[in-house]
Design an enzyme around this catalytic site. Structure first.
Site, short mmCIF file in Angstrom:
data_model
loop_
_atom_site.label_atom_id
_atom_site.label_comp_id
_atom_site.label_asym_id
_atom_site.label_seq_id
_atom_site.Cartn_x
_atom_site.Cartn_y
_atom_site.Cartn_z
N ARG A 175 0.81 -1.22 0.00
CA ARG A 175 0.00 0.00 0.00
C ARG A 175 0.85 1.27 0.00
O ARG A 175 0.32 2.37 -0.10
CB ARG A 175 -0.96 0.00 1.20
CG ARG A 175 -0.31 0.06 2.56
CD ARG A 175 -1.32 -0.24 3.67
NE ARG A 175 -0.75 -0.10 4.99
CZ ARG A 175 -0.81 1.01 5.72
NH1 ARG A 175 -1.43 2.07 5.23
NH2 ARG A 175 -0.27 1.07 6.91
N GLY A 348 8.96 8.34 11.42
CA GLY A 348 9.04 7.06 10.74
C GLY A 348 8.62 5.89 11.60
O GLY A 348 8.44 4.78 11.11
N ASP A 350 5.81 4.97 13.26
CA ASP A 350 4.39 5.01 13.58
C ASP A 350 3.83 3.58 13.59
O ASP A 350 3.76 2.94 12.56
CB ASP A 350 3.63 5.89 12.58
CG ASP A 350 4.03 5.64 11.11
OD1 ASP A 350 5.21 5.35 10.84
OD2 ASP A 350 3.15 5.76 10.25
N GLU A 544 7.34 -6.66 5.40
CA GLU A 544 7.79 -5.36 5.90
C GLU A 544 8.56 -5.47 7.21
O GLU A 544 9.50 -4.72 7.47
CB GLU A 544 6.55 -4.48 6.10
CG GLU A 544 6.79 -3.12 6.70
CD GLU A 544 5.49 -2.45 7.13
OE1 GLU A 544 5.46 -1.21 7.14
OE2 GLU A 544 4.53 -3.15 7.48
#
Length: 647
Positions: A175, A348, A350, A544
């Site tokens: 995404r 960065g 979050d 990720e």
């Protein structure tokens, strides 16, 4: 649940003799090959058995180099616009592809308006940004989000016409279909290792474009990120690319000059200016200037925060949000909450309990280590490449000025962020005027930047490192700092037990800088084992992030796990995860790489073998006073001779 074997006929026997495909990994590889063959319209394929039983380390590294980077490549021009305009995060009613152009980019504006007219099926909307981009303006366009234009270059098409072509860049994947700030630095490290120097150079060029036209390196190039930056890495990124450029020396020097001038602008106007700069400590904070609710989150993401305020006024959450966004309702408590939430996103990280409801007030060890590195890099570049004469806005910047800034920041880091008793760097709360006691692995960014003393580095490694080292690598923070997890206090993805690629890479490089190569290699092996085992057992997945305690990628945590949703064949991996694999391999010995290829767990590998690694020369905290004296004693000719070798 079966025997996990599949007999397949061999070609040379006409199918009479059988070859057994054994185990998940081989069957998965066979499935991938069949899927690719079907895509290309093949009715039959002949496979070498070695292809199905390929060493997983070689296979994954090869796929990253030859497939994944291509799958993550984007360009903003006629050919790439449809792909890049798609925004899975857009939850507004308006999903029309839209591009925003800087106010003074007339050539680009003409290019895109012409594109919209000649290709009406795109339904492309082209808008120019105002000269002054204010938080109020950014909020006003949140209901019509769009991609932000990036760098373009002149190009001669097949008809001989001069047109524009987008400078390509890498997106993280899933995404995240745009160019992100700090992701791009780590992706660049992987690109350079894979000899994709032009792509890496393009990433830097796009950052220079962002600073020039949007005033900062953006969180990402979407309209709703215009007020938000991300951790700054541009100087080291530029040096890494500069080292591998093959152009003529003067051309390389000109490119570096443009890049460093942009970095200096970013340093002065973003990180050393209010509200990010704290004048009392002299340190910097993540402190974006946006307004309202961050629009890129899931629709229900803030429901638990807004519900008490809505109940108080007898409104539904939807009604309250509409009135709050339109300023019919003023609520300072929510304003404060969203200030810190935006700051978390700028950091960065979050999200994490480390930053909950206080991020904008924290002078963090990660940000100030990065700015120390900017100061050292700029000092060295001015001294070595530009003969101590670098013009910026009519002022001559000298090496000594920047080295003095670095020395001053190091003193402030030691005063406010270093905790001698705990042997760890912490964040400093500029509002409460006290250290925040959350233990974060970003403390090791000080080693990456070189701002720790030899004694501090030794304490960080020998006393504090065991708190963060687990089976699969380094955790983001300690379990004790995170606190108890419950239904009303769920896990945050940048807390224990999760591990992330940038934290691993920064720690490896930091440990290497100070001579702790054994520890760097051990941590690299742990992380690469986590990636390789998941790749082997789960059909080539490269996600990720991981739970590095249980070595799991199937995570029940906010936002899930990007990079796990593909059909048959992995096409992209995930940007910085791909990079961490290629970078990590450069730390392993041949013996370690062979063990990794057989998926030997770290527990077994480090228990059964004493890995003897060569000692590493100490390359710790840069002596800037010595550098300053050196600058004064060396003449122009000596500096020129050192230019290449020093970098």
């Amino acid at each position: 649940m079966g025997p996990k074997t599949l007999p397949v006929g061999t070609l040379d026997s006409g199918g009479h003799r059988k070859y057994e495909i054994r185990g998940t990994y081989m069957i998965s590889n066979l499935l991938q090959e069949l899927a690719l063959a079907e895509e290309h319209g093949r009715k039959h394929i002949i496979l070498d058995e070695a292809r199905l039983n390929e060493n997983p380390v070689k296979r994954l590294s090869r796929m990253i180099k030859t497939n994944f980077w291509d799958g993550l490549t984007r360009r903003i021009d006629a050919e790439g616009l449809e792909i890049i305009c798609a925004d899975p995060k857009n939850r507004t009613a308006d999903h029309s592809p839209r591009i925003y152009i800087p106010y003074n980019e007339d050539e680009q504006y003409h290019y895109y308006t012409n594109l919209a007219e000649t290709r009406p099926h795109l339904n492309l909307q082209v808008e120019k940004l105002p000269k002054e981009i204010t938080p109020e303006y950014v909020k006003s366009i949140n209901d019509r989000p769009g991609i932000l234009a990036l760098a373009m270059q002149k190009h001669v098409d097949i008809q001989g016409n001069i047109t524009l072509k987008g400078v390509p860049f890498i997106v993280p994947g899933g995404r995240f279909n745009e160019m992100y700030g700090w992701d791009s630095y780590f992706e660049t490290l992987g690109l350079v290792l894979d000899n994709r120097v032009e792509m890496a150079k393009g990433m830097v060029d796009n950052f220079v474009y962002q600073i020039t036209h949007y005033g900062k390196i953006l969180n990402a190039n979407r309209s709703y990120y215009l007020t938000r930056s991300q951790p700054p890495f541009l100087t080291d990124m530029a040096i890494k690319v500069y080292e591998h450029l093959t152009e003529e020396p003067e051309e390389k020097k000109k490119w570096l000059e443009i890049t460093i001038r942009a970095a200096i602008k970013e340093y002065y106007t973003i990180w050393m200016s209010p509200p990010r700069y704290d004048p009392i400590t002299g340190l910097s904070r993540f402190y974006p200037t946006g307004l309202g609710i961050p629009p890129e989150t899931e629709a229900s993401h803030f429901d638990h925060v807004i519900l008490p305020y809505a109940k108080k006024l007898g409104l539904s959450i939807k009604e309250y949000v509409a009135k709050y966004q339109s300023l019919e309702i003023s609520e300072p408590g929510l304003d404060e909450y969203f200030l810190h939430d935006r700051a978390v996103r700028e950091s960065g990280h979050d999200t994490t309990y480390r930053f909950e409801k206080r991020c904008a007030h924290l002078a963090t060890i990660d940000l100030n280590s990065l700015l120390y590195k900017y100061e050292v890099d700029i000092s060295e570049i001015i001294r070595l490449i530009f003969n101590n004469q670098f013009e910026y806005n009519g002022i001559i910047e000298t090496s000594s000025t920047w080295s003095e800034r670095a020395l001053l920041r190091k003193k402030r880091i030691d005063k406010y962020l270093w905790n001698e008793e705990k042997s760890l760097y912490y964040d400093y709360d500029t509002s409460k005027k006290e250290q925040s006691v959350y233990e974060s692995v970003t403390a090791y960014w000080a080693l990456w930047a070189g701002c720790a003393s030899h004694e501090q580095a030794e304490n960080l490694v020998k006393i504090s490192l065991p708190k963060f080292e687990v089976l699969g690598g380094l955790v983001s923070g300690t379990e004790e700092s995170r606190g108890t997890i419950a239904l009303d206090r769920p896990n945050r993805q940048w807390d224990y037990p999760f591990g992330w690629a940038p934290h691993q890479i920064m720690a490896w490089r930091g440990l290497e800088n100070y001579g702790y190569m054994t520890e760097a290699r051990r941590l690299a092996y742990r992380w690469l084992f986590t990636i390789t085992k998941s790749f082997v057992d789960f059909n080539g997945v490269v996600p990720e992030k991981y739970d590095v305690v249980t070595l799991n990628h199937l995570l029940k945590v906010e936002y899930g796990n990007v990079g796990t949703d593909f059909k048959f064949v992995p096409r992209e991996g995930f940007g910085w995860m791909n990079a961490s694999y290629q970078v990590g391999l450069s730390y392993l010995t041949h013996h370690m790489e062979r063990a990794l290829g057989t998926c030997t767990s770290p527990e077994v590998f480090f228990k059964n073998r004493e890995v003897k690694l060569p000692p590493m020369e100490y390359k710790g905290s840069i002596d800037l006073e010595e550098s300053k004296n050196h600058e004064e004693s060396k003449n122009h000719e000596e500096s020129k001779n050192q230019e290449e070798s020093k970098f």
